[in-house]
Design a protein around this motif. Structure first.
Motif, PDB file in Angstrom:
ATOM      1  N   ILE A 170      25.499   1.656  -3.036  1.00 24.93           N
ATOM      2  CA  ILE A 170      24.262   2.244  -3.541  1.00 24.93           C
ATOM      3  C   ILE A 170      23.164   1.670  -2.650  1.00 24.93           C
ATOM      4  CG2 ILE A 170      22.834   2.688  -5.564  1.00 24.93           C
ATOM      5  CD1 ILE A 170      25.852   3.515  -5.762  1.00 24.93           C
ATOM      6  N   ALA A 171      22.569   2.509  -1.825  1.00 24.28           N
ATOM      7  CA  ALA A 171      21.674   2.010  -0.782  1.00 24.28           C
ATOM      8  C   ALA A 171      20.424   2.861  -0.675  1.00 24.28           C
ATOM      9  CB  ALA A 171      22.400   1.983   0.562  1.00 24.28           C
ATOM     10  N   GLY A 172      19.351   2.213  -0.280  1.00 27.51           N
ATOM     11  CA  GLY A 172      18.082   2.901  -0.093  1.00 27.51           C
ATOM     12  C   GLY A 172      16.969   1.883  -0.026  1.00 27.51           C
ATOM     13  N   ALA A 173      15.782   2.284  -0.441  1.00 26.76           N
ATOM     14  CA  ALA A 173      14.644   1.370  -0.326  1.00 26.76           C
ATOM     15  C   ALA A 173      13.576   1.710  -1.343  1.00 26.76           C
ATOM     16  CB  ALA A 173      14.062   1.423   1.082  1.00 26.76           C
ATOM     17  N   THR A 174      12.699   0.738  -1.574  1.00 30.12           N
ATOM     18  CA  THR A 174      11.621   0.913  -2.545  1.00 30.12           C
ATOM     19  C   THR A 174      10.425   0.075  -2.139  1.00 30.12           C
ATOM     20  OG1 THR A 174      11.078   0.795  -4.915  1.00 30.12           O
ATOM     21  CG2 THR A 174      12.432  -0.977  -4.038  1.00 30.12           C
ATOM     22  N   ASP A 175       9.241   0.573  -2.393  1.00 24.65           N
ATOM     23  CA  ASP A 175       8.012  -0.198  -2.232  1.00 24.65           C
ATOM     24  C   ASP A 175       6.919   0.411  -3.101  1.00 24.65           C
ATOM     25  OD1 ASP A 175       7.898  -2.599  -0.742  1.00 24.65           O
ATOM     26  OD2 ASP A 175       8.171  -1.516   1.146  1.00 24.65           O
ATOM     27  N   ALA A 176       6.114  -0.432  -3.702  1.00 22.94           N
ATOM     28  CA  ALA A 176       4.942  -0.026  -4.480  1.00 22.94           C
ATOM     29  C   ALA A 176       3.781  -0.901  -4.032  1.00 22.94           C
ATOM     30  CB  ALA A 176       5.211  -0.169  -5.984  1.00 22.94           C
ATOM     31  N   PRO A 177       3.207  -0.622  -2.863  1.00 25.37           N
ATOM     32  CA  PRO A 177       2.259  -1.548  -2.242  1.00 25.37           C
ATOM     33  C   PRO A 177       0.784  -1.249  -2.503  1.00 25.37           C
ATOM     34  CG  PRO A 177       2.904   0.087  -0.645  1.00 25.37           C
ATOM     35  CD  PRO A 177       3.593   0.455  -1.948  1.00 25.37           C
ATOM     36  N   ILE A 178       0.491  -0.243  -3.350  1.00 26.15           N
ATOM     37  CA  ILE A 178      -0.910   0.163  -3.501  1.00 26.15           C
ATOM     38  C   ILE A 178      -1.632  -0.834  -4.404  1.00 26.15           C
ATOM     39  CG2 ILE A 178      -2.486   2.039  -4.089  1.00 26.15           C
ATOM     40  CD1 ILE A 178      -0.123   3.965  -3.692  1.00 26.15           C
ATOM     41  N   SER A 179      -2.097  -1.905  -3.787  1.00 31.09           N
ATOM     42  CA  SER A 179      -2.768  -3.001  -4.483  1.00 31.09           C
ATOM     43  C   SER A 179      -3.926  -3.479  -3.613  1.00 31.09           C
ATOM     44  CB  SER A 179      -1.794  -4.159  -4.723  1.00 31.09           C
ATOM     45  OG  SER A 179      -1.397  -4.721  -3.485  1.00 31.09           O
ATOM     46  N   PRO A 180      -4.881  -4.199  -4.185  1.00 24.55           N
ATOM     47  CA  PRO A 180      -6.025  -4.656  -3.387  1.00 24.55           C
ATOM     48  C   PRO A 180      -5.637  -5.466  -2.161  1.00 24.55           C
ATOM     49  CG  PRO A 180      -6.514  -4.873  -5.721  1.00 24.55           C
ATOM     50  CD  PRO A 180      -5.072  -4.462  -5.630  1.00 24.55           C
ATOM     51  N   ILE A 181      -4.628  -6.333  -2.275  1.00 22.32           N
ATOM     52  CA  ILE A 181      -4.275  -7.179  -1.140  1.00 22.32           C
ATOM     53  C   ILE A 181      -3.732  -6.347   0.021  1.00 22.32           C
ATOM     54  CG2 ILE A 181      -1.989  -7.688  -2.100  1.00 22.32           C
ATOM     55  CD1 ILE A 181      -4.156  -9.986   0.129  1.00 22.32           C
ATOM     56  N   THR A 182      -2.911  -5.339  -0.284  1.00 23.73           N
ATOM     57  CA  THR A 182      -2.365  -4.501   0.781  1.00 23.73           C
ATOM     58  C   THR A 182      -3.461  -3.667   1.435  1.00 23.73           C
ATOM     59  OG1 THR A 182      -0.332  -4.337  -0.524  1.00 23.73           O
ATOM     60  CG2 THR A 182      -0.552  -2.852   1.352  1.00 23.73           C
ATOM     61  N   VAL A 183      -4.305  -3.077   0.611  1.00 17.09           N
ATOM     62  CA  VAL A 183      -5.398  -2.263   1.149  1.00 17.09           C
ATOM     63  C   VAL A 183      -6.303  -3.117   2.028  1.00 17.09           C
ATOM     64  CG1 VAL A 183      -7.452  -0.936   0.521  1.00 17.09           C
ATOM     65  CG2 VAL A 183      -5.314  -0.581  -0.723  1.00 17.09           C
ATOM     66  N   ALA A 184      -6.593  -4.339   1.589  1.00 11.99           N
ATOM     67  CA  ALA A 184      -7.446  -5.232   2.378  1.00 11.99           C
ATOM     68  C   ALA A 184      -6.812  -5.580   3.716  1.00 11.99           C
ATOM     69  CB  ALA A 184      -7.738  -6.504   1.584  1.00 11.99           C
ATOM     70  N   CYS A 185      -5.496  -5.819   3.714  1.00 13.38           N
ATOM     71  CA  CYS A 185      -4.807  -6.184   4.963  1.00 13.38           C
ATOM     72  C   CYS A 185      -4.865  -5.054   5.984  1.00 13.38           C
ATOM     73  CB  CYS A 185      -3.358  -6.548   4.664  1.00 13.38           C
ATOM     74  SG  CYS A 185      -3.148  -8.140   3.829  1.00 13.38           S
ATOM     75  N   PHE A 186      -4.622  -3.828   5.548  1.00 15.83           N
ATOM     76  CA  PHE A 186      -4.674  -2.716   6.490  1.00 15.83           C
ATOM     77  C   PHE A 186      -6.104  -2.352   6.871  1.00 15.83           C
ATOM     78  CE2 PHE A 186      -0.305  -1.755   4.810  1.00 15.83           C
ATOM     79  CZ  PHE A 186       0.347  -2.009   6.009  1.00 15.83           C
ATOM     80  N   ASP A 187      -7.035  -2.589   5.962  1.00 17.56           N
ATOM     81  CA  ASP A 187      -8.448  -2.430   6.321  1.00 17.56           C
ATOM     82  C   ASP A 187      -8.819  -3.344   7.488  1.00 17.56           C
ATOM     83  OD1 ASP A 187      -9.235  -0.449   4.594  1.00 17.56           O
ATOM     84  OD2 ASP A 187     -10.600  -1.683   3.419  1.00 17.56           O
ATOM     85  N   ALA A 188      -8.321  -4.562   7.428  1.00 20.61           N
ATOM     86  CA  ALA A 188      -8.705  -5.570   8.424  1.00 20.61           C
ATOM     87  C   ALA A 188      -8.323  -5.158   9.837  1.00 20.61           C
ATOM     88  CB  ALA A 188      -8.075  -6.914   8.086  1.00 20.61           C
ATOM     89  N   ILE A 189      -7.201  -4.437   9.977  1.00 25.66           N
ATOM     90  CA  ILE A 189      -6.779  -4.012  11.320  1.00 25.66           C
ATOM     91  C   ILE A 189      -7.078  -2.529  11.564  1.00 25.66           C
ATOM     92  CG2 ILE A 189      -5.014  -5.787  11.520  1.00 25.66           C
ATOM     93  CD1 ILE A 189      -2.922  -3.671  10.809  1.00 25.66           C
ATOM     94  N   LYS A 190      -7.798  -1.918  10.611  1.00 24.42           N
ATOM     95  CA  LYS A 190      -8.213  -0.512  10.737  1.00 24.42           C
ATOM     96  C   LYS A 190      -7.031   0.421  11.003  1.00 24.42           C
ATOM     97  CE  LYS A 190     -12.982  -1.454  12.172  1.00 24.42           C
ATOM     98  NZ  LYS A 190     -12.951  -2.885  11.797  1.00 24.42           N
ATOM     99  N   ALA A 191      -5.927   0.176  10.288  1.00 23.02           N
ATOM    100  CA  ALA A 191      -4.734   1.008  10.468  1.00 23.02           C
ATOM    101  C   ALA A 191      -4.729   2.231   9.560  1.00 23.02           C
ATOM    102  CB  ALA A 191      -3.478   0.182  10.205  1.00 23.02           C
ATOM    103  N   THR A 192      -5.473   2.170   8.444  1.00 26.65           N
ATOM    104  CA  THR A 192      -5.483   3.255   7.471  1.00 26.65           C
ATOM    105  C   THR A 192      -6.702   4.150   7.663  1.00 26.65           C
ATOM    106  OG1 THR A 192      -6.350   1.562   5.972  1.00 26.65           O
ATOM    107  CG2 THR A 192      -4.071   2.246   5.648  1.00 26.65           C
ATOM    108  N   SER A 193      -6.563   5.379   7.206  1.00 27.77           N
ATOM    109  CA  SER A 193      -7.629   6.364   7.399  1.00 27.77           C
ATOM    110  C   SER A 193      -8.808   6.097   6.461  1.00 27.77           C
ATOM    111  CB  SER A 193      -7.092   7.773   7.124  1.00 27.77           C
ATOM    112  OG  SER A 193      -8.139   8.715   7.124  1.00 27.77           O
TER     113      SER A 193
END
Length: 423
Positions: free
Chosen positions: A193-216
């Protein structure tokens, strides 16, 4: 795969805009987008305030109160999709040998939402330098240990064989399935039984990607913010979700009359050893992974009918990937339709590779290539057939799906019809 042949016989998908395999495919084939303004928390302090959120109700998806209390959102996703995959694959406790059945779960950021929420509690909203652990949820330790994801799935499906978590950033969803297929191929397991999961929509994740301007930062038009390969793109849109699969040895699956979605025919991974977030423009490492995966599948570049791209929507990635397809497939790259489903469901980090495997399998099942939504002005440097806006009817027997991740990870997988001629 050079040993026993491995097939996918069951799928479960939980993605923005589509809970379950049918809902997911309905979204993709219609070319609809599931990106919107963030609702999970107040996003006003951030540069990018948009995401692809899943409308997930754990009660409605069969989880009980103890499971909901115990598990982080990403773990809940994994269990729900694993159960759907088991049901779809027609497996039951009597049809598998527990100690020959294993679990491989990919994740990039683990229990991000649970940790973020619990830090707010134990720090009293960030006011306390010395946090008070007595206010924490009783299962906080499981949030710190991503291996709990594999344990939860194994307990849920009764698997007593190999159980592991694969965490290779944004290629985790490809790598976990590749790893699981390898265990079956070499005889270490019969069912995974294989695959993947992530639920990253949180302030810390948004802040990290903001810092490197990777998100739109296209906050005024979230529905059209994710636009891979478009000249006007300006970053990816964060997402969440999970996809899990039942993988079996081909002949055993045939004997039990299972539906054979696809063979995991070839897989390879490379690292560019170059930069934590940067990519060389020539796409050499991804091209090498593509070549190795094709060799593993014992197939040629000319056999690839569709490429499911990583297609994050950053200028660096899209141009790197275009170069990799040309380098890896030669002139055939110009005759092969390519698309990015991140344009519709966002980028769910470690989960997206498995979600893209599901999209690839469904493209084969339906002979339909899902579109790249929001692609109105193609980047001249991205000059392949990136299937804009509308799904395309297309005979699809062999699919190449690829992933690229921070740290320099490059992975490629070849999915093919199990009745292909290997002579």
């Amino acid at each position: 795969m050079t040993g026993r042949r491995v097939v996918i016989t069951g799928m479960g998908v939980l993605a923005p805009g589509g809970i379950g395999v049918k809902g997911f495919w309905a979204l993709l084939s219609a070319g609809r987008t599931a990106t919107r303004g963030i609702t999970f928390f107040d996003p006003s302090p951030f540069r990018s305030r948009i995401a692809a959120e899943a409308d997930f109700d754990p009660w409605a998806n069969g989880l009980g109160p103890q499971e909901i209390r115990r598990m982080d959102r990403a773990s809940q996703f994994a269990v729900v999709t694993a159960r759907e995959a088991i049901e779809d694959g027609g497996l039951d406790q009597g049809s598998v040998t527990p100690h020959r059945t294993g679990v491989a779960v990919g994740t990039a950021v683990g229990a991000t939402m649970g940790l973020d929420q619990e830090y707010r509690v134990v720090s009293d909203g960030g006011r306390l330098d010395l946090v008070d652990h007595e206010y924490a949820v009783p299962h906080l330790y499981d949030y710190f240990v991503p291996s709990s994801f594999a344990a939860e799935v194994a307990w849920s499906v009764g698997a007593e064989g190999p159980a592991t978590v694969v965490s290779t950033g944004c290629t985790s969803g490809l790598d976990s399935v590749g790893y699981a297929a390898g265990l079956i191929s070499d005889g270490s397991a019969d069912v995974m039984i294989a695959g993947a999961t992530d639920a990253p929509i949180s302030p810390i994740t948004v802040a990290c990607f903001d810092a490197i301007k990777a998100t739109s930062p296209r906050n005024d038009d979230p529905e059209h913010a994710s636009r891979p390969f478009d000249r006007t793109r300006n970053g990816f849109v964060l997402g969440e979700g999970s996809a899990m699969f039942v993988l079996e040895e081909l002949e055993a699956a045939r004997r039990r009359g299972a539906h054979l979605y696809a063979e995991v025919a070839g897989y390879a991974s490379r690292c560019n050893a170059f930069h934590m977030t940067g990519l060389r423009p020539d796409g050499r490492e991804m091209a090498e992974a593509i070549g190795a995966a094709l060799a593993d599948a014992r197939t040629n570049a000319q056999d690839v009918d569709y490429i499911n791209a990583h297609g994050s929507g950053t200028k660096q990635n899209d141009r790197h990937e275009t170069a990799a397809f040309k380098r890896g497939l030669g002139e055939h790259a110009r005759r092969t339709p390519v698309s990015s489903i991140k344009s519709m469901v966002g980028h769910s980090l470690g989960a997206i590779g498995s979600i893209e495997i599901a999209a690839s399998v469904l493209a084969m099942e339906n002979h339909v290539v899902p579109p790249t939504a929001n692609l109105h002005e193609p980047d001249p440097d991205c000059d392949l057939d990136y299937v804009p806006l509308t799904a395309r009817d297309w005979r699809t027997d062999t699919v190449l799906t690829v992933g690229s991740g921070f740290g320099g990870f490059q992975s490629a997988m070849v999915l093919a019809r199990p009745d292909r001629n290997l002579a």
